[in-house]
Enzyme design. Structure first.
Site, mmCIF file in Angstrom:
data_model
loop_
_atom_site.group_PDB
_atom_site.id
_atom_site.type_symbol
_atom_site.label_atom_id
_atom_site.label_comp_id
_atom_site.label_asym_id
_atom_site.label_seq_id
_atom_site.Cartn_x
_atom_site.Cartn_y
_atom_site.Cartn_z
ATOM 1 N N SER A 59 0.808 -1.213 0.000
ATOM 2 C CA SER A 59 0.000 0.000 0.000
ATOM 3 C C SER A 59 0.847 1.271 0.000
ATOM 4 C CB SER A 59 -0.922 0.009 1.217
ATOM 5 O OG SER A 59 -0.950 -1.248 1.831
ATOM 6 N N LYS A 94 5.631 10.043 1.451
ATOM 7 C CA LYS A 94 5.516 10.928 0.288
ATOM 8 C C LYS A 94 6.496 12.085 0.426
ATOM 9 C CE LYS A 94 1.747 9.282 -1.850
ATOM 10 N NZ LYS A 94 1.825 7.988 -1.136
#
Lengths: 211, 211
Positions: B126, B165
């Site tokens: 994920s 991120k």
DNA sequence: TTATACCACGAACTAATGTTCTATGTCAAG
DNA sequence: CTTGACATAGAACATTAGTTCGTGGTATAA
């Protein structure tokens, strides 16, 4: 058997001292730090630490103390010579037997074997891919063969350069697939590629990269 | 100034000895190995090695030799607790002070600081991105703030998951940019993101991963 | 209480180990 | 040839540092 405060202090001091000085402390140095005036008391406690497996000692040898087991993971370390920088176009330097000026050290839980390993620092953008960036350290294993899908460093004879790609043997040709899905694969004759080694580990420093 | 064969031998022996014993050799031990009968000659050569920056010495101290600079990777080790596995959706475990069951060990030439660092093994797909794959080990630095462009682990309050991120503060919103250029950025309110830490190093094992 | 194990102290002893000094040989420059 | 930098020996010396031993305190168990 739990360690006494004093013994914990000794253990901690040894580890600290070792890191700061690069060699173990003497009995007297330990005593001074932990607040023991007698060398024999330190010796006594070191004996306990040794008996309980926290340290190892070499008798009759100054500073003959080493941290044992998980504390030191002395055994589980792998030294890999850092052979230099590579960029596309350069041949990969052959690891020589002279004293390596730099080494990379990893623990065995990252990498099992040691034989035939060498490290390279990737320099320049030409070989860059989603997987390998400028400044990365790649740890290679020297080999001439590769299985399908392995990431290898290959020498492209016709282009005169070295590149890192995934390799696939497809009958009469070899497909070199960049890890970056945006890039197209390269197809070459088996005769025109020379496998230099297989990539085992990639280490990428995002920040705090000195040097 | 190039090192003589003898000096290279001494250097190599010191490194070897250090790895095998956990403490540096004495002058006499060096001499015996390298084939020097006189302690003063060893001392003389050590002086040269020190002058040229290959080793550091503490005078008047037994075994007061340490490898310098890049060679000191032998001693300059950093222990990083391996806090566990993460997958998107899980909160990142807080590094606690209890005895770490596992540690990752790196050398100081890969990573300078040690404080506030912890390692995570990425589990599941994920959170995966061009930069971080299943099985990778990421070394994080615990911090609540981040500069533009840094790769961070962020907790998305509304989605209830954690992701890795690149972060960009854009006025009233925060842009979370995947490293994979194929993926679209996510825009969120600053209120809805909580920075868990900054990614310092990514270690990717391509093969020979024993888990 | 008395015994015993554990922990601590300090001094004396000895072995290990770094330092210094003198002497010798080599080699290239003057 | 002489000089001087460099490399090497060997031995004497000075400290550093590990070991041993006799002593004393503090618990806990008999």
């Amino acid at each position: 058997m739990a360690l006494s405060e004093r013994q914990k202090g000794i253990l901690k001091f040894i580890a600290d001292f070792l890191r700061r000085h690069g060699y173990p402390p003497t009995i007297r140095e330990i005593g001074a730090k932990v607040g023991i005036s007698s060398t024999s008391v330190v010796n006594y406690n070191l004996g306990i630490l040794e008996r309980d497996g926290y340290i190892e000692r070499d008798r009759e040898i100054s500073r003959g103390i080493r941290l044992a087991g998980g504390l030191a993971s002395l055994t589980g370390r792998i030294q890999i010579p850092l052979c230099g920088r590579i960029a596309a176009g350069d041949p990969i330097p052959i690891p020589d037997d002279s004293f390596p000026t730099e080494t990379i050290e990893l623990t065995r839980d990252i990498l099992k074997e040691e034989e035939g390993l060498y490290a390279l620092e990737v320099k320049g953008d030409s070989m860059i891919d989603a997987l390998v960036h400028d400044g990365d350290i790649v740890i290679m294993k020297h080999q001439k063969e590769a299985e399908n899908g392995e990431m290898v460093a290959v020498w492209l004879r016709d282009k005169g350069e070295t590149t890192l790609k995934k390799i696939y043997h497809e009958g009469e040709r070899v497909r070199l697939q960049p890890a970056n899905p945006l890039l197209e694969p390269i197809y070459v004759h088996p005769r025109d590629v020379e496998i230099q080694g297989k990539v085992m580990v990639v280490i990428r420093r995002l920040q705090a990269s000195p040097s």
